[in-house]
Motif scaffolding. Sequence first.
Motif, PDB file in Angstrom:
ATOM      1  N   ASP A  42       0.846  -1.198   0.000  1.00  0.00           N
ATOM      2  CA  ASP A  42       0.000   0.000   0.000  1.00  0.00           C
ATOM      3  C   ASP A  42       0.875   1.241   0.000  1.00  0.00           C
ATOM      4  OD1 ASP A  42      -2.369   1.429  -0.012  1.00  0.00           O
ATOM      5  OD2 ASP A  42      -2.664   1.331   2.156  1.00  0.00           O
ATOM      6  N   LYS A  43       0.300   2.339  -0.475  1.00  0.00           N
ATOM      7  CA  LYS A  43       0.959   3.648  -0.467  1.00  0.00           C
ATOM      8  C   LYS A  43      -0.072   4.678  -0.030  1.00  0.00           C
ATOM      9  CE  LYS A  43       3.100   4.892  -4.176  1.00  0.00           C
ATOM     10  NZ  LYS A  43       3.551   5.154  -5.558  1.00  0.00           N
ATOM     11  N   ARG A  44       0.410   5.722   0.658  1.00  0.00           N
ATOM     12  CA  ARG A  44      -0.513   6.798   1.011  1.00  0.00           C
ATOM     13  C   ARG A  44       0.245   8.093   1.229  1.00  0.00           C
ATOM     14  NH1 ARG A  44      -1.391   8.282   6.503  1.00  0.00           N
ATOM     15  NH2 ARG A  44      -0.050   7.113   7.923  1.00  0.00           N
ATOM     16  N   VAL A  45      -0.502   9.187   1.134  1.00  0.00           N
ATOM     17  CA  VAL A  45       0.041  10.518   1.385  1.00  0.00           C
ATOM     18  C   VAL A  45      -0.803  11.145   2.480  1.00  0.00           C
ATOM     19  CG1 VAL A  45       0.542  12.785   0.405  1.00  0.00           C
ATOM     20  CG2 VAL A  45       0.718  10.747  -1.033  1.00  0.00           C
ATOM     21  N   ASP A  46      -0.151  11.744   3.462  1.00  0.00           N
ATOM     22  CA  ASP A  46      -0.842  12.400   4.567  1.00  0.00           C
ATOM     23  C   ASP A  46      -0.553  13.896   4.497  1.00  0.00           C
ATOM     24  OD1 ASP A  46      -2.295  12.757   6.925  1.00  0.00           O
ATOM     25  OD2 ASP A  46      -0.539  12.427   8.187  1.00  0.00           O
ATOM     26  N   TRP A  47      -1.607  14.692   4.431  1.00  0.00           N
ATOM     27  CA  TRP A  47      -1.408  16.128   4.454  1.00  0.00           C
ATOM     28  C   TRP A  47      -2.554  16.796   5.185  1.00  0.00           C
ATOM     29  CZ3 TRP A  47      -3.292  13.850   0.038  1.00  0.00           C
ATOM     30  CH2 TRP A  47      -4.456  14.361  -0.496  1.00  0.00           C
ATOM     31  N   THR A  48      -2.263  17.961   5.717  1.00  0.00           N
ATOM     32  CA  THR A  48      -3.256  18.741   6.436  1.00  0.00           C
ATOM     33  C   THR A  48      -3.859  19.742   5.471  1.00  0.00           C
ATOM     34  OG1 THR A  48      -1.923  18.531   8.437  1.00  0.00           O
ATOM     35  CG2 THR A  48      -3.643  20.226   8.434  1.00  0.00           C
ATOM     36  N   GLU A  49      -5.184  19.823   5.462  1.00  0.00           N
ATOM     37  CA  GLU A  49      -5.858  20.747   4.562  1.00  0.00           C
ATOM     38  C   GLU A  49      -5.413  22.175   4.860  1.00  0.00           C
ATOM     39  OE1 GLU A  49     -10.391  22.024   3.415  1.00  0.00           O
ATOM     40  OE2 GLU A  49     -10.031  20.036   4.231  1.00  0.00           O
ATOM     41  N   GLY A  50      -5.104  22.901   3.815  1.00  0.00           N
ATOM     42  CA  GLY A  50      -4.648  24.269   3.967  1.00  0.00           C
ATOM     43  C   GLY A  50      -3.156  24.393   4.188  1.00  0.00           C
ATOM     44  N   SER A  51      -2.463  23.275   4.202  1.00  0.00           N
ATOM     45  CA  SER A  51      -1.021  23.275   4.422  1.00  0.00           C
ATOM     46  C   SER A  51      -0.329  22.661   3.220  1.00  0.00           C
ATOM     47  CB  SER A  51      -0.683  22.458   5.673  1.00  0.00           C
ATOM     48  OG  SER A  51       0.706  22.290   5.787  1.00  0.00           O
ATOM     49  N   SER A  52       0.887  23.089   2.956  1.00  0.00           N
ATOM     50  CA  SER A  52       1.645  22.502   1.847  1.00  0.00           C
ATOM     51  C   SER A  52       2.501  21.331   2.320  1.00  0.00           C
ATOM     52  CB  SER A  52       2.534  23.572   1.207  1.00  0.00           C
ATOM     53  OG  SER A  52       3.479  24.023   2.144  1.00  0.00           O
ATOM     54  N   SER A  53       2.444  21.004   3.596  1.00  0.00           N
ATOM     55  CA  SER A  53       3.243  19.926   4.162  1.00  0.00           C
ATOM     56  C   SER A  53       2.593  18.576   3.864  1.00  0.00           C
ATOM     57  CB  SER A  53       3.369  20.118   5.670  1.00  0.00           C
ATOM     58  OG  SER A  53       4.030  19.023   6.243  1.00  0.00           O
ATOM     59  N   LYS A  54       3.347  17.678   3.243  1.00  0.00           N
ATOM     60  CA  LYS A  54       2.868  16.334   2.936  1.00  0.00           C
ATOM     61  C   LYS A  54       3.877  15.318   3.454  1.00  0.00           C
ATOM     62  CE  LYS A  54       0.546  17.612  -1.342  1.00  0.00           C
ATOM     63  NZ  LYS A  54       0.493  17.392  -2.789  1.00  0.00           N
ATOM     64  N   THR A  55       3.375  14.185   3.918  1.00  0.00           N
ATOM     65  CA  THR A  55       4.223  13.080   4.348  1.00  0.00           C
ATOM     66  C   THR A  55       3.834  11.864   3.520  1.00  0.00           C
ATOM     67  OG1 THR A  55       4.212  13.992   6.586  1.00  0.00           O
ATOM     68  CG2 THR A  55       5.053  11.763   6.325  1.00  0.00           C
ATOM     69  N   PHE A  56       4.828  11.185   2.954  1.00  0.00           N
ATOM     70  CA  PHE A  56       4.602  10.059   2.060  1.00  0.00           C
ATOM     71  C   PHE A  56       4.959   8.758   2.770  1.00  0.00           C
ATOM     72  CE2 PHE A  56       5.403  13.812  -0.392  1.00  0.00           C
ATOM     73  CZ  PHE A  56       4.477  13.753  -1.420  1.00  0.00           C
ATOM     74  N   TYR A  57       4.076   7.754   2.640  1.00  0.00           N
ATOM     75  CA  TYR A  57       4.270   6.471   3.311  1.00  0.00           C
ATOM     76  C   TYR A  57       4.110   5.325   2.315  1.00  0.00           C
ATOM     77  CZ  TYR A  57       3.202   9.128   7.577  1.00  0.00           C
ATOM     78  OH  TYR A  57       3.193  10.045   8.596  1.00  0.00           O
ATOM     79  N   ILE A  58       4.873   4.261   2.531  1.00  0.00           N
ATOM     80  CA  ILE A  58       4.606   2.993   1.862  1.00  0.00           C
ATOM     81  C   ILE A  58       4.456   1.940   2.953  1.00  0.00           C
ATOM     82  CG2 ILE A  58       5.817   3.561  -0.276  1.00  0.00           C
ATOM     83  CD1 ILE A  58       8.091   1.735   0.682  1.00  0.00           C
ATOM     84  N   THR A  59       3.575   0.981   2.724  1.00  0.00           N
ATOM     85  CA  THR A  59       3.400  -0.133   3.645  1.00  0.00           C
ATOM     86  C   THR A  59       3.982  -1.358   2.972  1.00  0.00           C
ATOM     87  OG1 THR A  59       1.377   0.839   4.517  1.00  0.00           O
ATOM     88  CG2 THR A  59       1.734  -1.495   4.961  1.00  0.00           C
TER      89      THR A  59
END
Length: 102
Positions: A42-59
């Motif tokens: 699996d893959k996913r991206v976590d980000w906060t709405e209104g923010s340009s900060s993103k964290t990328f994850y792979i499982t």
Amino acid sequence: MSFWIFLLVVVGLIFSAMIGGSRIASNNRKQPKIERIGEVVDKRVDWTEGSSSKTFYITCEFENNERKEITVRDDKYGLFVVGDKIKVTSQGTWDWVERVVT
């Protein structure tokens, strides 16, 4: 007067964070390196709405059916596809991931 107290508190917090980070890094360096082969499930991206900060994850899932979610840099995230074989190297709380090309 309150400016100097505020400045002292800020400087103290910065030094405290630096010392804490240094302790974690020192502890990680003492740990053994463990290399395992797994598969991206699996893959996913976590980000906060209104923010340009993103964290990328792979499982990834290993041969013993253990799963682990690993943070990867944004420039590496696009290189992984679900089903890819990967080599995961762990040392303490640090993880490195690379694709295994067959």
